[in-house]
Design a protein around this motif. Sequence first.
Motif, PDB file in Angstrom:
ATOM      1  N   ALA A 139      10.271  93.974 -36.792  1.00 49.33           N
ATOM      2  CA  ALA A 139       8.936  94.115 -37.386  1.00 49.33           C
ATOM      3  C   ALA A 139       8.774  95.485 -38.038  1.00 49.33           C
ATOM      4  O   ALA A 139       8.175  95.595 -39.110  1.00 49.33           O
ATOM      5  N   VAL A 140       9.323  96.527 -37.409  1.00 46.25           N
ATOM      6  CA  VAL A 140       9.257  97.862 -38.009  1.00 46.25           C
ATOM      7  C   VAL A 140       9.997  97.870 -39.339  1.00 46.25           C
ATOM      8  O   VAL A 140       9.514  98.423 -40.334  1.00 46.25           O
ATOM      9  N   ALA A 141      11.156  97.234 -39.399  1.00 46.21           N
ATOM     10  CA  ALA A 141      11.947  97.224 -40.632  1.00 46.21           C
ATOM     11  C   ALA A 141      11.256  96.420 -41.736  1.00 46.21           C
ATOM     12  O   ALA A 141      11.135  96.887 -42.873  1.00 46.21           O
ATOM     13  N   VAL A 142      10.785  95.236 -41.409  1.00 40.99           N
ATOM     14  CA  VAL A 142      10.171  94.372 -42.430  1.00 40.99           C
ATOM     15  C   VAL A 142       8.839  94.955 -42.908  1.00 40.99           C
ATOM     16  O   VAL A 142       8.580  95.019 -44.112  1.00 40.99           O
ATOM     17  N   ASN A 143       8.005  95.389 -41.979  1.00 38.51           N
ATOM     18  CA  ASN A 143       6.721  95.968 -42.383  1.00 38.51           C
ATOM     19  C   ASN A 143       6.924  97.290 -43.118  1.00 38.51           C
ATOM     20  O   ASN A 143       6.181  97.599 -44.049  1.00 38.51           O
ATOM     21  N   GLY A 144       7.927  98.044 -42.724  1.00 40.74           N
ATOM     22  CA  GLY A 144       8.231  99.274 -43.455  1.00 40.74           C
ATOM     23  C   GLY A 144       8.643  98.988 -44.881  1.00 40.74           C
ATOM     24  O   GLY A 144       8.237  99.690 -45.810  1.00 40.74           O
ATOM     25  N   ALA A 145       9.438  97.942 -45.071  1.00 38.22           N
ATOM     26  CA  ALA A 145       9.839  97.567 -46.433  1.00 38.22           C
ATOM     27  C   ALA A 145       8.642  97.100 -47.253  1.00 38.22           C
ATOM     28  O   ALA A 145       8.577  97.361 -48.454  1.00 38.22           O
ATOM     29  N   LEU A 146       7.694  96.435 -46.615  1.00 34.13           N
ATOM     30  CA  LEU A 146       6.492  96.001 -47.335  1.00 34.13           C
ATOM     31  C   LEU A 146       5.571  97.174 -47.669  1.00 34.13           C
ATOM     32  O   LEU A 146       4.840  97.126 -48.653  1.00 34.13           O
ATOM     33  N   LEU A 147       5.615  98.231 -46.861  1.00 33.54           N
ATOM     34  CA  LEU A 147       4.747  99.376 -47.094  1.00 33.54           C
ATOM     35  C   LEU A 147       5.347 100.389 -48.062  1.00 33.54           C
ATOM     36  O   LEU A 147       4.634 101.275 -48.539  1.00 33.54           O
ATOM     37  N   LEU A 148       6.625 100.282 -48.371  1.00 35.90           N
ATOM     38  CA  LEU A 148       7.253 101.252 -49.263  1.00 35.90           C
ATOM     39  C   LEU A 148       6.604 101.330 -50.646  1.00 35.90           C
ATOM     40  O   LEU A 148       6.383 102.438 -51.149  1.00 35.90           O
TER      41      LEU A 148
END
Length: 64
Positions: free
Chosen positions: A43-52
């Motif tokens: 979730a940290v990786a996917v949400n981080g990619a969405l927030l970039l």
Amino acid sequence: MGEAMAPFFVLAMFLTIAAAAGEGAAVVSLVRGERLAWLSWLAVAVNGALLLPALYLLTTMDWR
């Protein structure tokens, strides 16, 4: 043209808000040491990619 683009803007804003909430929930889950830590890291990786993209826009914005 604004009427045609408004739904996409709303979708992008909701997606960004949901990704921020998910990122916060994943970090809280990791700090608390809950089970299924791999899911929190995912979730940290996917949400981080969405927030970039939002982070990029905020850092390159001209604030003057």
